[in-house]
Structures are given as structure tokens and as C-alpha cells.
Scaffold this motif. Structure first.
Motif, short mmCIF file in Angstrom:
data_model
loop_
_atom_site.label_atom_id
_atom_site.label_comp_id
_atom_site.label_asym_id
_atom_site.label_seq_id
_atom_site.Cartn_x
_atom_site.Cartn_y
_atom_site.Cartn_z
N PRO A 262 0.83 -1.22 0.00
CA PRO A 262 0.00 0.00 0.00
C PRO A 262 0.85 1.26 0.00
N VAL A 263 0.38 2.26 -0.75
CA VAL A 263 1.02 3.58 -0.79
C VAL A 263 0.04 4.56 -0.17
N TYR A 264 0.49 5.34 0.85
CA TYR A 264 -0.39 6.22 1.60
C TYR A 264 -0.17 7.68 1.22
N ALA A 265 -1.23 8.48 1.30
CA ALA A 265 -1.10 9.93 1.12
C ALA A 265 -0.32 10.48 2.31
N ALA A 266 0.78 11.18 2.01
CA ALA A 266 1.61 11.70 3.10
C ALA A 266 0.90 12.81 3.86
N ASN A 282 2.90 4.64 -13.49
CA ASN A 282 1.62 4.96 -12.86
C ASN A 282 1.90 5.82 -11.62
N ALA A 283 1.46 7.08 -11.69
CA ALA A 283 1.81 8.03 -10.63
C ALA A 283 0.58 8.72 -10.08
N VAL A 284 0.73 9.23 -8.84
CA VAL A 284 -0.29 10.06 -8.21
C VAL A 284 0.40 11.33 -7.73
N VAL A 285 -0.21 12.49 -8.01
CA VAL A 285 0.27 13.77 -7.50
C VAL A 285 -0.85 14.41 -6.71
N TYR A 296 3.94 10.29 -6.13
CA TYR A 296 4.17 8.90 -5.78
C TYR A 296 4.30 8.12 -7.10
N GLY A 297 5.51 7.65 -7.43
CA GLY A 297 5.74 7.09 -8.76
C GLY A 297 6.05 5.60 -8.80
N HIS A 298 5.92 5.03 -10.01
CA HIS A 298 6.25 3.64 -10.35
C HIS A 298 5.25 2.62 -9.77
N ASN A 299 4.03 3.08 -9.47
CA ASN A 299 3.03 2.19 -8.87
C ASN A 299 2.53 1.14 -9.86
N SER A 300 2.14 0.01 -9.33
CA SER A 300 1.53 -1.03 -10.18
C SER A 300 0.11 -0.63 -10.55
N SER A 301 -0.58 0.11 -9.64
CA SER A 301 -1.92 0.60 -9.91
C SER A 301 -2.20 1.79 -9.01
N VAL A 302 -3.19 2.63 -9.40
CA VAL A 302 -3.59 3.77 -8.58
C VAL A 302 -5.03 3.54 -8.11
N SER A 303 -5.35 4.08 -6.92
CA SER A 303 -6.66 3.85 -6.31
C SER A 303 -7.49 5.12 -6.21
N VAL A 304 -7.01 6.23 -6.79
CA VAL A 304 -7.73 7.50 -6.70
C VAL A 304 -7.86 8.09 -8.09
N LEU A 330 9.00 2.61 -4.36
CA LEU A 330 8.19 3.83 -4.42
C LEU A 330 9.12 5.02 -4.58
N HIS A 331 8.88 5.80 -5.64
CA HIS A 331 9.60 7.06 -5.82
C HIS A 331 8.71 8.17 -5.26
#
Length: 348
Positions: A262-266, A282-285, A296-304, A330-331
């Protein structure tokens, strides 16, 4: 009446001006976003080429390593052949010297000869014994001469084989060097293009940041750690890039974490990018206010999704190795008004 008319005109002009400004502002932001989208598409294409090249490099490197192993084995065979040749030379010299010394003793001194030995026999049995001895000596001489001829032939064959092996080894080295040179050339060209596109993206990002409303103030305090692992595999700052091998600036921190973690919002904020984003995969900004954003970079999938408001600690993605990446991690980046800053200062 004239006063009311003048006021009405001023209000109309003000409304028209505000409408024009809003339209101009929206159009400008839209144009910049379109420009950024175009650049990011080019980054995606270059990243795809880079990934294909990276796979090719790994395959070619495996081939080169295999070729190097073959060359090392061939060099060992050459070294052994050279030792065998030197040993054969010594054997030939020893046999030749032994034969020469004995012949000089028997034939050049004049004191002993085959005929003298036979005529000096005192009986039939001694004559037969001396004759058998002479025959053995003659046979030994013949065997020595035959062995010398065989060793000379063997020496010539080994020298020819050695010459061929050295030539083959030289050709293998040339092929390996040519392949390595071609790969490095392609890699540098792609890296240069990627750097150019990254510079363009940074410029446009700054322009978009300048056009955005920064009235929102960040009040979230310190960040929380964005994933389950605390292992930093590459810190913020300059480093040797793991794919291109080029000494370049690292815009964030790499956190070593397994695939699908899991990748969390900081911190809390609004999602402004969610999905493929050039070399980031696959990134989230997330925009947190006060010009602060996290990536948040290099994700296998995004949830938002874009425009979604997220809370600190909310799962926004699953870790992976998409984009330009050498393995699951995780970058994580922090930008202030579009400029990269060291993320570690935002944590306790």
C-alpha cells in the motif's frame, strides 16, 4: 439620470473585463495543460523506448557476459597451448641433444663403432649378443628420430591452432566491443531526449503553478511516511542513474518496498494527477496547498482519481515498477511551487 447611466456603463465594462480575464485565464491554463499533456505523451513514448532498450541492454549484456566467459575459456586454452608448445620444444631439444651426444661419441671419436663391436666378439654367443645390442641401439635411434618427427609435426599443429584461436578471440572481442558501444550510444541518445523533455515539463509545470490560485494554505503539519517500508535505496540529490548509468539529479527519494504494497497519502489534499505519467509510470500527484505537492511514482496501480480529495494516510496506490524503473519501489517527491525539494525535511 446621467449619473445612473454612467454607473451602469462602468458596471458593464467591469463585468466584461472580468469575464475576459477569466476566459483568458482559463484558456491560458488550458493551453498550458494541453502543452504539458503533449510533453508527457512524448515522455511516455521515450520511456517506452527506454524500457525496451533497457530490456535489450540486459539481454545484450547477458550475451556479452556469455561471450566474455567464452573468451576467458579460450584465453585459458591459449595459455595452456603455449605451455604445451614450450614443453614440446624442451622435449625435442632434450632428445635431439641426447642423440647428438651419443652419435658424436660413437661415430666421431673413431674408438667405437658397430663393425668394431661385432669383429671384437670372442665367440659366437658374444657375437649374437653384440648384434642384438646393436639392433636395439639402432631401433632406439629410429624410435627417437620418429618421435622427433612426430613432435615437430605436433608443434607445428599446435602453433597453427594457437594462431587460429588468437584470431578467433580477437574477433569475439571486437564483436563484444561493437555491441557494447552501440548500446551505450543509443542509451545516451535516449537519455538526452528524456532530459530535454523533463526540462520542458518542469518549465511548463512552473508556468501552470504560476497561473494557479495559491490562496489555499497548507495546515496539515508534518507528513506521514508514504509506505510500509522505511528502507531508502536512493536519497534525494545527485546520483548514478540505475538504468542509464548517467550522473544526474535525483528529484526525490526511492523507498525499497515489495510489489503491491500500500502507498499512503503523506498529507491531506486534492489529487491533480492519477495514472501514467512519463518515466514515473503509474503516478499520483496530490496538491496540499501553499504550493506544496507530493508525487508517488512507479506504482503497479492507482486507487484515486483526478479531483478527488484524500485524507492523510489514505491508500492511494499499490507499489510497483512501472515507468523507468529497475525493480519494485516507491519514488516519492515533494515540490514547492513546481521546484523539487528534499522530502525528508517534511517528516518527523
Amino acid at each position: 439620470m446621467k449619473k445612473k447611466t454612467l454607473i451602469s456603463i462602468l458596471i458593464f465594462v467591469l463585468i466584461a473585463a472580468m469575464g475576459t480575464f477569466s476566459l483568458s485565464y482559463a484558456t491560458s491554463v488550458s493551453d498550458k495543460q494541453d502543452e504539458l499533456d503533449s510533453i508527457n505523451q512524448q515522455k511516455d513514448d521515450v520511456s517506452s523506448d527506454m524500457n525496451a532498450l533497457t530490456s535489450s541492454i540486459k539481454e545484450q549484456q547477458a550475451e556479452i557476459d556469455k561471450l566474455q566467459g567464452t573468451m576467458d575459456k579460450k584465453q585459458a586454452e591459449i595459455d595452456e597451448a603455449e605451455r604445451d608448445i614450450e614443453e614440446t620444444k624442451r622435449n625435442i631439444e632434450e632428445r635431439q641433444d641426447g642423440l647428438d651426444n651419443r652419435l658424436r661419441t660413437m661415430y666421431k671419436n673413431g674408438s667405437v663403432g658397430f663393425l668394431d663391436v661385432l669383429l671384437g666378439s670372442n665367440s659366437i654367443s658374444e657375437f649374437i649378443s653384440n648384434l642384438e645390442m646393436i639392433q636395439r641401439i639402432y631401433k632406439n635411434d629410429q624410435n627417437t628420430l620418429t618421435t622427433l618427427e612426430e613432435q615437430h609435426q605436433e608443434l607445428e599443429e599446435k602453433q597453427t591452432a594457437l594462431k587460429n584461436e588468437k584470431s578467433e578471440l580477437s574477433q569475439q572481442k571486437a564483436v563484444a566491443e561493437e555491441k557494447q558501444s552501440a548500446l551505450q550510444s543509443d542509451k545516451k541518445a535516449l537519455q538526452a531526449k528524456l532530459d530535454e523533455l523533463n526540462a520542458e515539463a518542469d518549465k511548463v509545470s512552473s508556468e501552470i503553478a504560476g497561473l494557479q490560485d495559491h490562496d489555499k494554505v497548507y495546515t496539515g503539519g508534518k507528513f506521514i511516511w508514504p509506505t510500509t517500508s522505511s528502507t531508502i535505496t536512493s536519497p534525494f540529490g545527485f546520483r548514478i542513474h540505475p538504468v542509464t548509468g548517467v550522473y544526474t539529479g535525483h528529484t526525490g527519494v526511492d523507498i525499497g518496498v515489495g510489489m503491491g504494497s500500500p502507498v499512503y497519502a503523506a498529507a491531506s489534499g486534492r489529487v491533480i494527477i492519477a495514472g501514467p505519467y512519463g518515466g514515473y509510470g503509474n503516478a499520483v500527484v496530490i496538491d496540499h496547498g501553499s504550493g506544496i505537492s507530493t508525487l508517488y511514482g512507479h506504482n503497479s496501480s492507482v486507487s484515486v482519481s483526478v479531483g478527488q480529495n484524500v485524507k492523510q494516510g489514505q491508500v492511494i496506490a499499490s507499489s510497483g515498477s512501472t515507468g523507468i524503473s529497475t525493480g519494485p519501489h516507491l519514488h516519492f517527491e515533494v515540490r514547492v511551487n513546481g521546484s523539487y525539494v528534499d522530502p525528508m525535511q517534511y517528516f518527523n
